[in-house]
Write a protein that holds these residues in place. Structure first.
Motif, PDB file in Angstrom:
ATOM      1  N   PHE A 242     126.166  -9.362 123.308  1.00 16.78           N
ATOM      2  CA  PHE A 242     127.383  -9.117 122.537  1.00 16.78           C
ATOM      3  C   PHE A 242     128.576  -8.751 123.409  1.00 16.78           C
ATOM      4  CE2 PHE A 242     125.248  -4.972 122.712  1.00 16.78           C
ATOM      5  CZ  PHE A 242     126.275  -4.114 123.101  1.00 16.78           C
ATOM      6  N   ILE A 243     128.347  -8.313 124.643  1.00 20.10           N
ATOM      7  CA  ILE A 243     129.464  -7.941 125.499  1.00 20.10           C
ATOM      8  C   ILE A 243     130.149  -9.223 125.990  1.00 20.10           C
ATOM      9  CG2 ILE A 243     128.258  -7.894 127.731  1.00 20.10           C
ATOM     10  CD1 ILE A 243     129.704  -5.231 128.286  1.00 20.10           C
ATOM     11  N   GLY A 244     131.446  -9.226 126.098  1.00 18.90           N
ATOM     12  CA  GLY A 244     132.179 -10.429 126.476  1.00 18.90           C
ATOM     13  C   GLY A 244     132.543 -11.265 125.267  1.00 18.90           C
ATOM     14  N   ARG A 245     131.540 -11.615 124.473  1.00 21.28           N
ATOM     15  CA  ARG A 245     131.754 -12.262 123.177  1.00 21.28           C
ATOM     16  C   ARG A 245     130.475 -12.169 122.368  1.00 21.28           C
ATOM     17  NH1 ARG A 245     130.204 -17.737 122.063  1.00 21.28           N
ATOM     18  NH2 ARG A 245     129.165 -18.763 123.824  1.00 21.28           N
ATOM     19  N   ALA A 246     130.612 -12.248 121.069  1.00 16.78           N
ATOM     20  CA  ALA A 246     129.461 -12.108 120.182  1.00 16.78           C
ATOM     21  C   ALA A 246     128.652 -13.400 120.127  1.00 16.78           C
ATOM     22  CB  ALA A 246     129.935 -11.727 118.780  1.00 16.78           C
ATOM     23  N   HIS A 247     127.344 -13.247 120.079  1.00 16.77           N
ATOM     24  CA  HIS A 247     126.441 -14.371 119.864  1.00 16.77           C
ATOM     25  C   HIS A 247     125.757 -14.182 118.510  1.00 16.77           C
ATOM     26  CE1 HIS A 247     126.255 -16.440 123.903  1.00 16.77           C
ATOM     27  NE2 HIS A 247     127.059 -15.402 124.133  1.00 16.77           N
ATOM     28  N   PRO A 248     125.300 -15.242 117.866  1.00 17.62           N
ATOM     29  CA  PRO A 248     124.710 -15.133 116.532  1.00 17.62           C
ATOM     30  C   PRO A 248     123.536 -14.160 116.483  1.00 17.62           C
ATOM     31  CG  PRO A 248     125.140 -17.430 117.067  1.00 17.62           C
ATOM     32  CD  PRO A 248     125.369 -16.645 118.327  1.00 17.62           C
ATOM     33  N   LEU A 249     123.522 -13.315 115.478  1.00 17.63           N
ATOM     34  CA  LEU A 249     122.494 -12.276 115.324  1.00 17.63           C
ATOM     35  C   LEU A 249     121.709 -12.499 114.037  1.00 17.63           C
ATOM     36  CD1 LEU A 249     121.161  -9.561 116.088  1.00 17.63           C
ATOM     37  CD2 LEU A 249     123.051  -8.421 114.900  1.00 17.63           C
ATOM     38  N   GLY A 250     120.383 -12.520 114.173  1.00 19.65           N
ATOM     39  CA  GLY A 250     119.520 -12.661 113.011  1.00 19.65           C
ATOM     40  C   GLY A 250     119.107 -11.333 112.420  1.00 19.65           C
ATOM     41  N   GLY A 251     119.104 -10.266 113.248  1.00 23.05           N
ATOM     42  CA  GLY A 251     118.755  -8.948 112.747  1.00 23.05           C
ATOM     43  C   GLY A 251     117.600  -8.314 113.498  1.00 23.05           C
ATOM     44  N   GLU A 252     117.135  -7.192 112.989  1.00 22.86           N
ATOM     45  CA  GLU A 252     116.071  -6.422 113.631  1.00 22.86           C
ATOM     46  C   GLU A 252     114.735  -6.699 112.966  1.00 22.86           C
ATOM     47  OE1 GLU A 252     115.140  -1.830 115.080  1.00 22.86           O
ATOM     48  OE2 GLU A 252     116.860  -2.259 113.783  1.00 22.86           O
ATOM     49  N   GLY A 253     113.688  -6.765 113.799  1.00 23.09           N
ATOM     50  CA  GLY A 253     112.341  -6.992 113.300  1.00 23.09           C
ATOM     51  C   GLY A 253     111.821  -8.361 113.686  1.00 23.09           C
ATOM     52  N   ILE A 254     110.682  -8.391 114.372  1.00 20.60           N
ATOM     53  CA  ILE A 254     110.064  -9.662 114.780  1.00 20.60           C
ATOM     54  C   ILE A 254     108.640  -9.739 114.241  1.00 20.60           C
ATOM     55  CG2 ILE A 254     109.268 -11.044 116.740  1.00 20.60           C
ATOM     56  CD1 ILE A 254     111.600  -9.895 118.371  1.00 20.60           C
ATOM     57  N   PHE A 255     107.739  -8.914 114.794  1.00 23.86           N
ATOM     58  CA  PHE A 255     106.348  -8.928 114.350  1.00 23.86           C
ATOM     59  C   PHE A 255     106.251  -8.264 112.979  1.00 23.86           C
ATOM     60  CE2 PHE A 255     106.033  -8.495 119.102  1.00 23.86           C
ATOM     61  CZ  PHE A 255     105.743  -9.831 119.318  1.00 23.86           C
ATOM     62  N   GLY A 256     105.675  -9.003 112.029  1.00 21.73           N
ATOM     63  CA  GLY A 256     105.652  -8.523 110.659  1.00 21.73           C
ATOM     64  C   GLY A 256     106.878  -8.960 109.883  1.00 21.73           C
ATOM     65  N   PHE A 257     107.808  -9.602 110.551  1.00 18.45           N
ATOM     66  CA  PHE A 257     109.012 -10.115 109.901  1.00 18.45           C
ATOM     67  C   PHE A 257     109.106 -11.631 110.102  1.00 18.45           C
ATOM     68  CE2 PHE A 257     109.838  -5.692 110.523  1.00 18.45           C
ATOM     69  CZ  PHE A 257     110.710  -5.301 109.515  1.00 18.45           C
ATOM     70  N   GLU A 258     107.973 -12.285 110.269  1.00 16.72           N
ATOM     71  CA  GLU A 258     107.983 -13.709 110.573  1.00 16.72           C
ATOM     72  C   GLU A 258     108.710 -14.530 109.522  1.00 16.72           C
ATOM     73  OE1 GLU A 258     104.740 -11.948 113.033  1.00 16.72           O
ATOM     74  OE2 GLU A 258     105.456 -11.703 110.955  1.00 16.72           O
ATOM     75  N   ASP A 259     108.723 -14.059 108.279  1.00 13.88           N
ATOM     76  CA  ASP A 259     109.420 -14.790 107.217  1.00 13.88           C
ATOM     77  C   ASP A 259     110.936 -14.758 107.392  1.00 13.88           C
ATOM     78  OD1 ASP A 259     108.921 -11.937 106.543  1.00 13.88           O
ATOM     79  OD2 ASP A 259     110.278 -12.402 104.883  1.00 13.88           O
ATOM     80  N   ARG A 260     111.425 -13.849 108.241  1.00 11.87           N
ATOM     81  CA  ARG A 260     112.869 -13.729 108.475  1.00 11.87           C
ATOM     82  C   ARG A 260     113.346 -14.494 109.718  1.00 11.87           C
ATOM     83  NH1 ARG A 260     114.869  -8.876 106.146  1.00 11.87           N
ATOM     84  NH2 ARG A 260     113.759  -8.553 104.163  1.00 11.87           N
ATOM     85  N   LEU A 261     112.422 -14.945 110.545  1.00 13.84           N
ATOM     86  CA  LEU A 261     112.817 -15.581 111.798  1.00 13.84           C
ATOM     87  C   LEU A 261     113.459 -16.934 111.538  1.00 13.84           C
ATOM     88  CD1 LEU A 261     109.724 -14.864 114.096  1.00 13.84           C
ATOM     89  CD2 LEU A 261     111.742 -13.449 113.686  1.00 13.84           C
ATOM     90  N   GLU A 262     114.529 -17.205 112.253  1.00 15.58           N
ATOM     91  CA  GLU A 262     115.186 -18.502 112.172  1.00 15.58           C
ATOM     92  C   GLU A 262     115.789 -18.838 113.521  1.00 15.58           C
ATOM     93  OE1 GLU A 262     118.782 -18.515 109.717  1.00 15.58           O
ATOM     94  OE2 GLU A 262     118.645 -16.327 109.607  1.00 15.58           O
ATOM     95  N   THR A 263     115.892 -20.106 113.785  1.00 14.07           N
ATOM     96  CA  THR A 263     116.427 -20.549 115.065  1.00 14.07           C
ATOM     97  C   THR A 263     117.944 -20.361 115.106  1.00 14.07           C
ATOM     98  OG1 THR A 263     116.667 -22.830 114.269  1.00 14.07           O
ATOM     99  CG2 THR A 263     114.591 -22.246 115.368  1.00 14.07           C
ATOM    100  N   GLY A 264     118.473 -20.303 116.322  1.00 19.72           N
ATOM    101  CA  GLY A 264     119.913 -20.217 116.505  1.00 19.72           C
ATOM    102  C   GLY A 264     120.491 -18.831 116.376  1.00 19.72           C
ATOM    103  N   LYS A 265     119.642 -17.813 116.169  1.00 16.55           N
ATOM    104  CA  LYS A 265     120.102 -16.438 116.030  1.00 16.55           C
ATOM    105  C   LYS A 265     119.153 -15.500 116.766  1.00 16.55           C
ATOM    106  CE  LYS A 265     122.221 -17.142 111.475  1.00 16.55           C
ATOM    107  NZ  LYS A 265     122.258 -16.698 110.064  1.00 16.55           N
ATOM    108  N   TRP A 266     119.706 -14.470 117.368  1.00 18.49           N
ATOM    109  CA  TRP A 266     118.901 -13.496 118.100  1.00 18.49           C
ATOM    110  C   TRP A 266     118.231 -12.521 117.141  1.00 18.49           C
ATOM    111  CZ3 TRP A 266     117.735 -13.148 123.251  1.00 18.49           C
ATOM    112  CH2 TRP A 266     118.401 -14.052 124.097  1.00 18.49           C
ATOM    113  N   ARG A 267     116.935 -12.332 117.360  1.00 19.61           N
ATOM    114  CA  ARG A 267     116.160 -11.368 116.589  1.00 19.61           C
ATOM    115  C   ARG A 267     115.537 -10.379 117.579  1.00 19.61           C
ATOM    116  NH1 ARG A 267     116.010 -11.077 110.830  1.00 19.61           N
ATOM    117  NH2 ARG A 267     114.510  -9.408 110.450  1.00 19.61           N
ATOM    118  N   TYR A 268     115.578  -9.088 117.294  1.00 24.99           N
ATOM    119  CA  TYR A 268     115.072  -8.110 118.252  1.00 24.99           C
ATOM    120  C   TYR A 268     114.191  -7.073 117.578  1.00 24.99           C
ATOM    121  CZ  TYR A 268     118.606  -4.781 116.513  1.00 24.99           C
ATOM    122  OH  TYR A 268     119.359  -3.937 115.721  1.00 24.99           O
TER     123      TYR A 268
END
Length: 430
Positions: free
Chosen positions: A324-350
């Motif tokens: 996000f520093i310098g410029r914003a990149h697409p954000l998918g949100g928080e949660g990966i394991f156990g949140f597989e239904d929320r994962l999508e390409t083109g956005k950062w998930r952490y």
């Protein structure tokens, strides 16, 4: 996913499978992937810039001579070509139809991102594009830089404050401490495009010091500063067909001195943190203060110093989540394991690792650190579980399916978290 090849990429002062007497940088991680995947361990210059490391990574994957690019090399002041991996590439027929998954630890995460961006530019003239990389997994990555860099870099410009030979000496000292062995003859610096080490090697240091290694900012020291990360994030894209995951580590806790509530609170290393990085953790928790703002927006939003004190011993926790520093990149949100239904390409998930396992993670715990903490019960098993989960996710992820946030998915996440905590507790006493 359609990828069959997993490429592991180390970070600043990291090492490859032939360094340090074969000490495994990635610990038990590669062994956790099923035979459905082929795993490969890359070796990049431990002090080379993100651009140069990406070029070295490309050559190893495809099997070619390292080409840093004519324009880049001339501007930086180093040779255009380096080692030749022809005939021994990791992946045969690498393409958008046969893509790879890149897993980068520490600054290796930035190397992975840069490689994808160079592929998107068809930097090597082979008809490549961004889809040659299907997923990037950042582990403790300085996606927005690390304030630890200012121990040896200028706060105003981010340039290293010492000669290249001094940086090399520091790297050897740190690696020796981490590996518990003498590193001088066992550690490949991969700097021959800057200065060749010939004969006894005694003339290598003055030859390296005579280059533009520092002045050109074409080095990893600059790239992990906030200034360097801002420059990288401005130049790099996040691509719509790629899955971006970031695993976040933290091993400091906010507390006041001697527990006295009326004293100012600071972040202090967790007792599980490796002794070799506790001093670094304390530095990040207290310094620098930045008399000159490292980026134009410093001091507002998430660019406030108090939010950058929590760390894993090497990288600020806030910096590891997404660029996000310098410029914003697409954000998918928080949660990966156990949140597989929320994962999508083109956005950062952490996801913070401590939220999965209920314990602190320092900078090296997801790699070689877990193996080296022999007296801490369960640490190696936790490291293995991280990569087992990651392997399962990569094997089952389908970028084309719909992922509604149903109540069943929410209940599954809750159940998985409880199961994880129980399994981790059992591991601690085995």
């Amino acid at each position: 996913m359609k990828s069959s090849d997993i490429i592991f990429v180390h970070g600043l002062m990291g090492w490859g499978p032939n360094d340090l007497g074969g000490l495994p940088y990635w610990g038990d991680a590669p062994a956790q992937f099923s035979p459905r995947f082929r795993t490969h361990l890359a070796k990049c210059g431990p002090l080379n810039s993100v651009h140069d490391c990406a070029c070295e990574l490309f050559a190893q994957i495809i099997g070619a001579r390292i080409d840093y690019g004519e324009s880049h090399s001339a501007q930086a002041g180093h040779a255009r070509f380096s080692r030749d991996y022809s005939g021994r590439g990791f992946v045969e027929g690498w393409s958008a139809e046969n893509p790879v998954v890149l897993i980068g630890h520490s600054a290796g995460a930035q190397t992975c991102r840069m490689l994808q961006n160079l592929l998107a530019q068809d930097f090597w003239g082979l008809g490549s594009n961004a889809d040659w990389v299907e997923a990037i997994v950042a582990i403790s990555g300085p996606l927005n830089g690390s304030t630890l860099a200012y121990r040896f870099c200028d706060e105003e410009q981010g340039k290293p404050k010492m000669l290249p030979s001094a940086l090399v000496a520091g790297a050897l000292a740190v690696v020796s401490a981490l590996s518990r062995v003498g590193a001088a003859r066992l550690y490949d610096l991969h700097l021959e495009h800057w200065a060749r080490e010939e004969g006894s090697g005694e003339a290598f240091a003055p030859r390296l010091d005579a280059t533009r290694f520092i002045e050109s900012c074409d080095n990893l020291g600059f790239d992990v500063t906030l200034q360097g990360a801002a420059r990288l994030n401005q130049s790099m894209e996040t691509f719509e067909n790629c899955l971006y995951l970031s695993l976040v580590a933290s091993a400091t806790r906010e507390a006041s001195f001697l527990g006295l509530p009326f004293l100012r609170k600071t972040h202090r290393p967790d007792r599980s943190m490796d002794l070799t990085i506790r001093d670094s953790a304390s530095y990040i928790a207290t310094r620098p203060e930045f008399s000159v703002a490292p980026t134009p927006d410093w001091g507002s939003g998430e660019l406030r110093m108090e939010l950058w004190r929590e760390n894993d011993g090497v990288v600020n926790t806030i910096s590891q989540r997404y660029p996000f520093i310098g410029r914003a990149h697409p954000l998918g949100g928080e949660g990966i394991f156990g949140f597989e239904d929320r994962l999508e390409t083109g956005k950062w998930r952490y996801q913070r690792l401590e939220e999965i396992f209920g314990r602190a993670f320092d900078h090296n715990d997801a790699t070689h650190g877990a193996r080296m903490k022999r007296f801490e019960k369960g640490r190696r098993e936790v490291q293995r579980e991280i990569y087992r989960k990651l392997a399962h996710l990569l094997e089952t992820f389908d970028a084309g399916r719909d992922r509604p946030a149903t109540m069943n998915a929410i209940e599954a996440r809750s159940s998985l978290r409880l199961e994880d905590r129980s399994r981790t507790s059992d591991a601690l006493v085995t």
